[in-house]
Scaffold this active site. Structure first.
Site, PDB file in Angstrom:
ATOM      1  N   LYS A   1      36.926  75.824  58.078  1.00 43.50           N
ATOM      2  CA  LYS A   1      36.011  75.474  59.017  1.00 43.50           C
ATOM      3  C   LYS A   1      36.193  75.701  60.741  1.00 43.50           C
ATOM      4  CE  LYS A   1      34.595  71.311  56.258  1.00 43.50           C
ATOM      5  NZ  LYS A   1      34.913  70.548  55.481  1.00 43.50           N
TER       6      LYS A   1
ATOM      7  N   ASP B   1      27.442  66.776  58.005  1.00 43.12           N
ATOM      8  CA  ASP B   1      28.373  66.596  57.541  1.00 43.12           C
ATOM      9  C   ASP B   1      26.778  66.515  56.145  1.00 43.12           C
ATOM     10  OD1 ASP B   1      30.137  67.303  55.962  1.00 43.12           O
ATOM     11  OD2 ASP B   1      31.021  65.773  56.925  1.00 43.12           O
TER      12      ASP B   1
ATOM     13  N   GLN C   1      36.907  65.152  58.604  1.00 46.16           N
ATOM     14  CA  GLN C   1      37.225  65.531  57.176  1.00 46.16           C
ATOM     15  C   GLN C   1      37.738  64.395  56.727  1.00 46.16           C
ATOM     16  OE1 GLN C   1      36.932  68.415  56.199  1.00 46.16           O
ATOM     17  NE2 GLN C   1      37.891  68.178  54.028  1.00 46.16           N
TER      18      GLN C   1
HETATM   19  N1  GUN Z   1      36.505  66.244  52.331  1.00 46.42           N
HETATM   20  C1  GUN Z   1      35.803  67.188  51.156  1.00 46.42           C
HETATM   21  N2  GUN Z   1      34.394  67.351  51.106  1.00 46.42           N
HETATM   22  C2  GUN Z   1      34.048  66.802  52.882  1.00 46.42           C
HETATM   23  C3  GUN Z   1      32.478  67.558  53.494  1.00 46.42           C
HETATM   24  O1  GUN Z   1      31.986  68.342  52.526  1.00 46.42           O
HETATM   25  N3  GUN Z   1      33.025  66.817  53.935  1.00 46.42           N
HETATM   26  C4  GUN Z   1      33.797  66.125  54.618  1.00 46.42           C
HETATM   27  N4  GUN Z   1      33.977  65.962  56.429  1.00 46.42           N
HETATM   28  N5  GUN Z   1      34.720  65.828  53.932  1.00 46.42           N
HETATM   29  C5  GUN Z   1      34.961  66.044  52.938  1.00 46.42           C
END
Ligand code: GUN
Length: 295
Positions: free
Chosen positions: A54, A121, A98
């Site tokens: 990211k 998100d 995350q």
């Molecule tokens: N963990 C697994 N997929 C995601 C996601 O799309 N966003 C976040 N913040 N954590 C994750």
């Protein structure tokens, strides 16, 4: 029939190119640089790899990108205080925490603490609610990526029988909601299967579009797929390591057998994965545009 591969890598590249152009325009016209903070608590290897991806992509597109790495033993109070600082920081338009979080931290409390305007998100209950009523600002990234893969591959969604395997808050529930909206790129008839479903194959065999987010290898085998179906495999299962020492990934679908039956299929890796990061960037740019009053 051998299915055509839907390359998430290629579709993601196209969208990132578009985002890079729009980011430059926003900077030129309004002097605004989209800012994204990614917050990682602990050292879960999969999470570390996702967050690194990211950050790298955000920089490539031209964002202001900040990574906050907190130790495993971080308290809930410390994390909430950091989120509060990011909520107030005008240079930050998107906040990503995350998941999963260590046990001592209540995930729900954390998701509620993020300003919905910066919730790129799409996990805050306000944004979940807006999605359900068809008024989303930020769609959750993986489901938004799946929709883009379908639309940009020319798959007809309007009127299609869509079957989703899995009911997680991150993939199953939101993709079902997105594809049933009376909107372009949606308007499907949607069924969700889960661990309580009595006869899964009965449902999956009716699917024109089968979206699999079950969380285990071979959850969908060829006998469960209608000839000519479009199969989207959201699974990421780490099964051992390659000779080069990298994690070996497989999806939730028995890929080699199902590709002989489907019309389109996404590979793992290189299918849905690259789209998730890309849609996070799209949401962050949108947040910056909204903050700048140009959207
Ligand atoms: N963990 C697994 N997929 C995601 C996601 O799309 N966003 C976040 N913040 N954590 C994750």
């Amino acid at each position: 029939m051998t299915a055509k591969l839907i390359s998430g890598t290629e579709v993601a590249r196209q969208i990132r190119e578009e985002l890079t152009g729009e980011t430059a325009r926003l900077k030129e016209r309004c002097g605004v640089v989209p800012g994204l903070v990614t917050i990682l608590v602990g050292k879960n290897p999969a999470s570390m790899s996702y967050v690194a991806g990211k950050q790298k992509t955000a920089k490539e597109i031209g964002f202001h990108s900040v990574q906050e790495n907190l130790p495993e033993e971080t308290t809930e109070g410390e994390l909430l205080a950091l989120i509060e600082r990011c909520n107030r920081d005008e240079k930050i338009h998107g906040i990503l925490v995350q998941l999963p979080l260590p046990r001592q931290i209540d995930e729900t409390k954390v998701l509620y603490a993020i300003d919905p305007k910066k919730d790129v998100d799409g996990f805050h209950p306000v944004n979940v609610g807006k999605m359900v009523i068809g008024q989303a600002d930020y769609l959750p990234c993986t489901p938004a990526g799946i929709q883009q893969l379908l639309v940009r591959s020319g798959v007809k969604i309007d009127g299609a029988e869509v079957v989703v395997v899995g009911r997680s808050n991150i993939v199953g529930k939101p993709i079902a909601n997105i594809l049933l909206q009376k909107q372009p790129g949606a308007n499907a008839t949607v069924t969700i299967c889960h661990t309580g479903t009595r006869d899964m194959a009965l449902h999956t065999r009716r699917a024109d579009i089968l979206i699999v987010a079950a969380g285990r290898p071979n959850a969908v085998t060829a006998d469960m797929v209608k000839p000519g179906a479009v199969v989207i495999d959201v699974g990421v299962n780490r099964i051992g390591t390659t000779p080069e020492g990298k994690a070996k990934l497989v999806g939730d679908v028995d890929f080699e057998a199902v590709r002989q039956k489907a019309s389109f299929i996404t590979p793992v890796p290189g299918g849905v994965g690259p789209m998730t990061i890309t849609m996070l960037m799209a949401n962050t740019l949108k947040a910056a545009q909204i903050a700048a009053g140009v959207r």
